[in-house]
Enzyme design. Sequence first.
Site, PDB file in Angstrom:
ATOM      1  N   SER A 101       0.837  -1.223   0.000  1.00 41.39           N
ATOM      2  CA  SER A 101       0.000   0.000   0.000  1.00 41.39           C
ATOM      3  C   SER A 101       0.860   1.257   0.000  1.00 41.39           C
ATOM      4  CB  SER A 101      -0.875   0.012   1.268  1.00 41.39           C
ATOM      5  OG  SER A 101      -1.730  -1.088   1.266  1.00 41.39           O
TER       6      SER A 101
ATOM      7  N   HIS B  65      -3.138   1.171  -4.640  1.00 41.51           N
ATOM      8  CA  HIS B  65      -2.593   0.057  -5.424  1.00 41.51           C
ATOM      9  C   HIS B  65      -2.944   0.338  -6.885  1.00 41.51           C
ATOM     10  CE1 HIS B  65      -1.486  -2.829  -2.166  1.00 41.51           C
ATOM     11  NE2 HIS B  65      -2.272  -2.029  -1.476  1.00 41.51           N
TER      12      HIS B  65
ATOM     13  N   HIS C  90      -5.372  -8.798  -2.846  1.00 43.27           N
ATOM     14  CA  HIS C  90      -5.575  -9.258  -1.476  1.00 43.27           C
ATOM     15  C   HIS C  90      -6.765 -10.205  -1.428  1.00 43.27           C
ATOM     16  CE1 HIS C  90      -3.949  -5.117  -1.374  1.00 43.27           C
ATOM     17  NE2 HIS C  90      -3.276  -5.484  -0.302  1.00 43.27           N
TER      18      HIS C  90
ATOM     19  N   TYR D 178      -8.916 -10.158   0.827  1.00 40.79           N
ATOM     20  CA  TYR D 178     -10.120  -9.428   1.278  1.00 40.79           C
ATOM     21  C   TYR D 178     -10.864  -8.764   0.114  1.00 40.79           C
ATOM     22  CZ  TYR D 178      -7.215  -5.151   1.219  1.00 40.79           C
ATOM     23  OH  TYR D 178      -6.395  -4.117   0.846  1.00 40.79           O
ATOM     24  N   GLU D 179     -10.210  -8.643  -1.034  1.00 39.84           N
ATOM     25  CA  GLU D 179     -10.928  -8.050  -2.188  1.00 39.84           C
ATOM     26  C   GLU D 179     -11.892  -9.066  -2.799  1.00 39.84           C
ATOM     27  OE1 GLU D 179      -8.265  -5.649  -4.951  1.00 39.84           O
ATOM     28  OE2 GLU D 179      -6.764  -6.566  -3.660  1.00 39.84           O
TER      29      GLU D 179
ATOM     30  N   ALA E  28       2.449  -2.688   3.995  1.00 40.51           N
ATOM     31  CA  ALA E  28       2.205  -1.786   5.121  1.00 40.51           C
ATOM     32  C   ALA E  28       1.622  -2.668   6.217  1.00 40.51           C
ATOM     33  CB  ALA E  28       1.196  -0.709   4.730  1.00 40.51           C
TER      34      ALA E  28
ATOM     35  N   MET F 224      -2.602  -7.806   5.918  1.00 44.31           N
ATOM     36  CA  MET F 224      -3.650  -8.600   5.270  1.00 44.31           C
ATOM     37  C   MET F 224      -3.143  -9.177   3.944  1.00 44.31           C
ATOM     38  SD  MET F 224      -6.765  -5.881   5.828  1.00 44.31           S
ATOM     39  CE  MET F 224      -7.030  -5.101   7.436  1.00 44.31           C
ATOM     40  N   SER F 225      -1.841  -9.391   3.854  1.00 41.47           N
ATOM     41  CA  SER F 225      -1.275  -9.840   2.563  1.00 41.47           C
ATOM     42  C   SER F 225      -0.015 -10.648   2.804  1.00 41.47           C
ATOM     43  CB  SER F 225      -0.941  -8.598   1.708  1.00 41.47           C
ATOM     44  OG  SER F 225       0.177  -7.918   2.294  1.00 41.47           O
TER      45      SER F 225
ATOM     46  N   ASN G 230       1.266   2.181  11.614  1.00 44.92           N
ATOM     47  CA  ASN G 230       0.476   2.563  12.788  1.00 44.92           C
ATOM     48  C   ASN G 230       0.699   1.546  13.916  1.00 44.92           C
ATOM     49  OD1 ASN G 230      -1.128   1.080  10.608  1.00 44.92           O
ATOM     50  ND2 ASN G 230      -2.101   0.440  12.521  1.00 44.92           N
TER      51      ASN G 230
ATOM     52  N   HIS H 221      -7.426   3.508   6.756  1.00 50.84           N
ATOM     53  CA  HIS H 221      -6.565   3.295   5.583  1.00 50.84           C
ATOM     54  C   HIS H 221      -5.859   4.578   5.156  1.00 50.84           C
ATOM     55  CE1 HIS H 221      -5.003   1.141   2.186  1.00 50.84           C
ATOM     56  NE2 HIS H 221      -5.644   1.892   1.300  1.00 50.84           N
TER      57      HIS H 221
HETATM   58  N1  LIG Z   1      -4.167  -2.951  12.937  1.00 54.49           N
HETATM   59  C1  LIG Z   1      -3.746  -2.992  11.661  1.00 54.49           C
HETATM   60  N2  LIG Z   1      -3.044  -1.945  11.190  1.00 54.49           N
HETATM   61  C2  LIG Z   1      -2.611  -2.019   9.910  1.00 54.49           C
HETATM   62  N3  LIG Z   1      -1.892  -1.132   9.188  1.00 54.49           N
HETATM   63  C3  LIG Z   1      -1.689  -1.637   7.972  1.00 54.49           C
HETATM   64  N4  LIG Z   1      -2.243  -2.840   7.882  1.00 54.49           N
HETATM   65  C4  LIG Z   1      -2.172  -3.699   6.719  1.00 54.49           C
HETATM   66  C5  LIG Z   1      -3.522  -3.730   6.020  1.00 54.49           C
HETATM   67  N5  LIG Z   1      -3.572  -2.694   5.021  1.00 54.49           N
HETATM   68  C6  LIG Z   1      -4.931  -2.596   4.452  1.00 54.49           C
HETATM   69  C7  LIG Z   1      -5.678  -1.449   5.132  1.00 54.49           C
HETATM   70  O1  LIG Z   1      -4.838  -0.328   5.218  1.00 54.49           O
HETATM   71  C8  LIG Z   1      -4.808  -2.333   2.963  1.00 54.49           C
HETATM   72  O2  LIG Z   1      -4.281  -3.479   2.337  1.00 54.49           O
HETATM   73  C9  LIG Z   1      -2.848  -3.124   9.085  1.00 54.49           C
HETATM   74  C10 LIG Z   1      -3.579  -4.205   9.601  1.00 54.49           C
HETATM   75  O3  LIG Z   1      -3.851  -5.211   8.939  1.00 54.49           O
HETATM   76  N6  LIG Z   1      -4.008  -4.094  10.905  1.00 54.49           N
END
Ligand SMILES: Nc1nc2ncn(CCNC(CO)CO)c2c(=O)[nH]1
Length: 289
Positions: free
Chosen positions: A33, A64, A86, A88-89, A116, A219-220, A243, A257
């Site tokens: 991301s 993306h 992903h 989730y898509e 990310a 998530m990947s 984060n 996001h």
């Molecule tokens: N708590 C939490 N914080 C995160 N920051 C980035 N991602 C990775 C997922 N990224 C998604 C949504 O931003 C887009 O692929 C996550 C996650 O899965 N969980």
Amino acid sequence: SPADLSHDEYQTAADWLRTHTRHRPEVAIICGSGLGMLADTLGCQESFAYSDVPGFPQSTVQGHAGRLVFGVLKGKMCVCMQGRFHMYEGHTLSKTTFPVRVFKLLGVKTLIVTNAAGSLADGLQPGDIMIIKDHINFPGFVGLNPLIGPNDDKFGPRFPAMSNCYDKELRCLATEIGKQLEITGLMREGVYAMVGGPNFESIAEARLLHRLGVDAVGMSTAPEVVVATHCGLRVFGLSLITNKVVKTYEDSDSVNHEGVLEVSRLRSVTVQQLVTELIGKMDINNNGP
Ligand SMILES: Nc1nc2ncn(CCNC(CO)CO)c2c(=O)[nH]1
């Protein structure tokens, strides 16, 4: 799972690409991301929209792009995915991991995955870079695994080992490069866990992951790495920490996001430098595990 796809579908995509570009990549890079700008730094670029390539699914997530970019980076021939797929898509895991097997058929030897992720570890702050030492593929525990179904022996064994997915030499090299770039203060190794998403975790889920020794959650990445390891690619992975995962009920912050993309934008140059130097310094003939 990839068993949904015949070997021909991978071969068709690889043949199509081979006839549409002179590039013969040795390294493949999957941009996470907001990290797609890495593709823009490739020299002698040739790029294709995913929709041009037979069998490629479409990217649907903000941050993306959806382009396959061939080019040269530090003298190495590369192919870069600007935008990944992903689970989730709604993509099946065969589609999520489809590009990895196409890269294998194109002759790629090394896969670099970036993502990310949220941090569960105290020593990992937003803006830090976590070199992935190992992963926990939670969806895989319940059968959401890209290797489920009949095995394609042309790619790899029925029961592949996953005890050395993330190449130690490349992790050491990345640590060395971190020293040269004077960014060791924001780098460390850790365990990445994949959850299905698209929702972010509940607090109880975050506390469970922390208790299980997870340093960063996303998530990947795990499905792509499982398929890459199965077909013998050498893998290097890194997570850009965007984060802190909320672990306490008192904490009023909640992740979104936009915030993830904001930190990705801030740090994308540093991630680019690290990956570029790594590609420049890695030996290219290693055939992985
Ligand atoms: N708590 C939490 N914080 C995160 N920051 C980035 N991602 C990775 C997922 N990224 C998604 C949504 O931003 C887009 O692929 C996550 C996650 O899965 N969980």
